[in-house]
Design a protein around this motif. Structure first.
Motif, mmCIF file in Angstrom:
data_model
loop_
_atom_site.group_PDB
_atom_site.id
_atom_site.type_symbol
_atom_site.label_atom_id
_atom_site.label_comp_id
_atom_site.label_asym_id
_atom_site.label_seq_id
_atom_site.Cartn_x
_atom_site.Cartn_y
_atom_site.Cartn_z
ATOM 1 N N LEU A 103 0.813 -1.219 0.000
ATOM 2 C CA LEU A 103 0.000 0.000 0.000
ATOM 3 C C LEU A 103 0.853 1.278 0.000
ATOM 4 O O LEU A 103 0.569 2.202 -0.775
ATOM 5 C CB LEU A 103 -0.982 -0.021 1.189
ATOM 6 N N ASN A 137 0.778 4.539 -2.698
ATOM 7 C CA ASN A 137 0.642 5.927 -2.265
ATOM 8 C C ASN A 137 1.816 6.786 -2.737
ATOM 9 O O ASN A 137 1.636 7.931 -3.162
ATOM 10 C CB ASN A 137 0.505 5.978 -0.749
ATOM 11 N N PHE A 143 -5.328 14.866 -0.700
ATOM 12 C CA PHE A 143 -5.855 13.958 0.321
ATOM 13 C C PHE A 143 -6.972 13.057 -0.198
ATOM 14 O O PHE A 143 -6.961 11.854 0.045
ATOM 15 C CB PHE A 143 -6.351 14.761 1.539
ATOM 16 N N GLU A 192 -5.548 10.277 -2.232
ATOM 17 C CA GLU A 192 -4.816 9.313 -1.398
ATOM 18 C C GLU A 192 -5.804 8.381 -0.691
ATOM 19 O O GLU A 192 -5.618 7.170 -0.641
ATOM 20 C CB GLU A 192 -3.983 10.041 -0.336
ATOM 21 N N LEU A 193 -6.856 8.984 -0.138
ATOM 22 C CA LEU A 193 -7.859 8.205 0.581
ATOM 23 C C LEU A 193 -8.551 7.219 -0.353
ATOM 24 O O LEU A 193 -8.654 6.027 -0.056
ATOM 25 C CB LEU A 193 -8.883 9.152 1.223
ATOM 26 N N GLU A 236 -6.271 4.348 -1.389
ATOM 27 C CA GLU A 236 -6.134 3.335 -0.327
ATOM 28 C C GLU A 236 -7.380 2.458 -0.234
ATOM 29 O O GLU A 236 -7.283 1.229 -0.144
ATOM 30 C CB GLU A 236 -5.867 3.981 1.043
ATOM 31 N N GLU A 237 -8.550 3.090 -0.281
ATOM 32 C CA GLU A 237 -9.786 2.317 -0.116
ATOM 33 C C GLU A 237 -9.974 1.323 -1.272
ATOM 34 O O GLU A 237 -10.330 0.164 -1.053
ATOM 35 C CB GLU A 237 -11.000 3.253 -0.018
ATOM 36 N N GLY A 267 -15.334 2.248 3.046
ATOM 37 C CA GLY A 267 -14.320 2.560 2.048
ATOM 38 C C GLY A 267 -14.929 2.950 0.709
ATOM 39 O O GLY A 267 -14.583 3.981 0.125
ATOM 40 N N TYR A 290 -17.968 3.844 0.226
ATOM 41 C CA TYR A 290 -18.763 5.058 0.474
ATOM 42 C C TYR A 290 -17.882 6.305 0.327
ATOM 43 O O TYR A 290 -18.284 7.290 -0.286
ATOM 44 C CB TYR A 290 -19.379 4.966 1.868
ATOM 45 N N PHE A 291 -16.676 6.240 0.882
ATOM 46 C CA PHE A 291 -15.724 7.351 0.740
ATOM 47 C C PHE A 291 -15.425 7.622 -0.736
ATOM 48 O O PHE A 291 -15.336 8.770 -1.160
ATOM 49 C CB PHE A 291 -14.403 7.058 1.457
ATOM 50 N N GLU A 294 -18.349 9.464 -2.130
ATOM 51 C CA GLU A 294 -18.574 10.791 -1.552
ATOM 52 C C GLU A 294 -17.455 11.793 -1.875
ATOM 53 O O GLU A 294 -17.706 12.978 -2.010
ATOM 54 C CB GLU A 294 -18.722 10.682 -0.022
ATOM 55 N N MET A 295 -16.215 11.300 -1.974
ATOM 56 C CA MET A 295 -15.087 12.219 -2.115
ATOM 57 C C MET A 295 -14.813 12.588 -3.577
ATOM 58 O O MET A 295 -14.102 13.546 -3.841
ATOM 59 C CB MET A 295 -13.813 11.617 -1.515
ATOM 60 N N ARG A 324 0.493 9.356 9.552
ATOM 61 C CA ARG A 324 -0.550 8.814 8.688
ATOM 62 C C ARG A 324 -1.171 7.564 9.291
ATOM 63 O O ARG A 324 -0.468 6.579 9.529
ATOM 64 C CB ARG A 324 0.059 8.427 7.333
ATOM 65 N N ASP A 349 -3.023 4.932 8.168
ATOM 66 C CA ASP A 349 -3.541 4.153 7.040
ATOM 67 C C ASP A 349 -3.749 2.703 7.481
ATOM 68 O O ASP A 349 -3.629 2.386 8.666
ATOM 69 C CB ASP A 349 -2.606 4.257 5.830
ATOM 70 N N TYR A 371 -3.532 12.112 8.181
ATOM 71 C CA TYR A 371 -4.309 11.289 7.249
ATOM 72 C C TYR A 371 -5.011 10.183 8.019
ATOM 73 O O TYR A 371 -4.419 9.602 8.942
ATOM 74 C CB TYR A 371 -3.335 10.671 6.244
ATOM 75 N N VAL A 372 -6.239 9.898 7.659
ATOM 76 C CA VAL A 372 -6.926 8.726 8.213
ATOM 77 C C VAL A 372 -7.821 8.126 7.131
ATOM 78 O O VAL A 372 -8.437 8.852 6.360
ATOM 79 C CB VAL A 372 -7.728 9.089 9.494
ATOM 80 N N SER A 373 -7.821 6.793 7.058
ATOM 81 C CA SER A 373 -8.680 6.084 6.094
ATOM 82 C C SER A 373 -9.739 5.311 6.877
ATOM 83 O O SER A 373 -9.787 5.378 8.107
ATOM 84 C CB SER A 373 -7.831 5.110 5.278
ATOM 85 N N SER A 374 -10.560 4.523 6.175
ATOM 86 C CA SER A 374 -11.600 3.755 6.875
ATOM 87 C C SER A 374 -10.970 2.752 7.844
ATOM 88 O O SER A 374 -11.542 2.472 8.898
ATOM 89 C CB SER A 374 -12.520 3.041 5.873
ATOM 90 N N ALA A 404 -8.523 17.692 6.625
ATOM 91 C CA ALA A 404 -8.735 16.441 5.887
ATOM 92 C C ALA A 404 -9.310 15.359 6.802
ATOM 93 O O ALA A 404 -10.223 14.617 6.429
ATOM 94 C CB ALA A 404 -7.423 15.969 5.262
ATOM 95 N N GLU A 426 -12.872 16.084 7.623
ATOM 96 C CA GLU A 426 -13.773 15.741 6.514
ATOM 97 C C GLU A 426 -14.149 14.257 6.559
ATOM 98 O O GLU A 426 -15.300 13.884 6.366
ATOM 99 C CB GLU A 426 -13.110 16.091 5.167
ATOM 100 N N VAL A 477 -17.897 12.947 6.794
ATOM 101 C CA VAL A 477 -18.499 12.142 5.723
ATOM 102 C C VAL A 477 -18.959 10.786 6.264
ATOM 103 O O VAL A 477 -20.026 10.288 5.909
ATOM 104 C CB VAL A 477 -17.495 11.944 4.557
#
Lengths: 140, 112
Positions: free
Chosen positions: A14, A18, A36, A39-40, A43-44, A108, A110-111, A114-115, B20, B22, B53-56, B84, B87, B91
């Protein structure tokens, strides 16, 4: 001009995915604050392929990321040669559920919805292709 | 990603998250928070001003820790979220199930 790179779909790789995105983003001179969301979303999508794309006994599949800038819009395609699956068929999570019953599964994708401004799935030539795009807003 | 935990004089633990959060960092982060909750402080505050940074996967760690805190009657809040990270909390609806405060002072006041 578009830029592509390939990464083996394993959790350990991963950071490599990135780094590929970051390197392109910087070389394209795009604004930091807009990175951002990509990146999100990367990853998802990547982790979704890691978790569900490779057959349980077989080798890990490969993810190919293609990045492109079209005017004020950034497009990212994530293709994989894993199990055929359209993540956009997943239902959105209920984001109003109380804490005791809250699930993170499905968040994930969903993001991703939405994003990004647009999200499309297609399956062609043995690969899943998830294409997303987002406007960076008016450029100055 | 790293997290350091300090105990305040008021019995509140403050976990400062850096870097981060992740998928790769989430398991260790979750373990650190669960350990902090298990020590039964009055409350646990996650200080996020250095969290980029943060992911699910990272949110899952927040959720597991917040649930453990609730079950153990330990107060729980996050504070200092960068735009970020904020957000992602909004969301996902996490800002409705986790107490989010502007900064550490506000979080400590809310949990007092």
């Amino acid at each position: 001009m578009s830029h592509s790179f390939r990464v083996e779909a394993t959790a350990e790789r991963l950071p490599e995915a990135n780094t590929g995105l970051d390197a392109w983003w910087t070389s394209a001179g795009l604004p930091d604050e807009a990175r951002f969301a990509f990146e999100l979303v990367l990853e998802e999508i990547f982790m979704n392929v890691v978790m569900h794309g490779s057959p349980p006994e077989g080798p890990a599949c490969t993810v190919e990321v293609t990045l492109d800038r079209r005017g004020d819009e950034v497009c990212m395609e994530v293709a994989d040669d894993g199990v055929r699956f359209d993540p956009l068929t997943l239902e959105d999570p209920d984001t109003s559920t109380p804490i005791e019953d809250r699930r993170v599964g499905g968040l994930g994708v969903y993001f991703v919805r939405e994003m990004m401004d647009t999200v499309h799935y297609r399956y062609s030539e043995g690969r899943n292709h998830l294409t997303v795009s987002k406007s960076l807003g008016p450029t100055t | 990603m790293n997290v350091s935990i300090e105990n305040t004089e008021g019995g509140v633990s403050v976990a400062s998250a850096h870097g981060r959060l992740d998928f790769g960092a989430s398991a260790e982060f979750q373990k650190a928070l669960e350990g902090a909750v298990a020590a039964k402080p009055k409350a646990l505050v996650i200080e996020c001003s250095a969290l980029e940074y943060v992911s699910s996967a990272g949110l899952r760690a927040f959720l597991v820790a917040a649930r453990a805190a609730k079950a153990g009657n330990v107060g729980f809040a996050a504070c200092g979220l960068q735009p970020a990270v904020k957000e992602v909390f909004e969301v996902s609806g996490f800002s409705k199930i986790i107490d989010v405060q502007a900064d550490l002072a506000a979080a400590l006041a809310a949990l007092a």
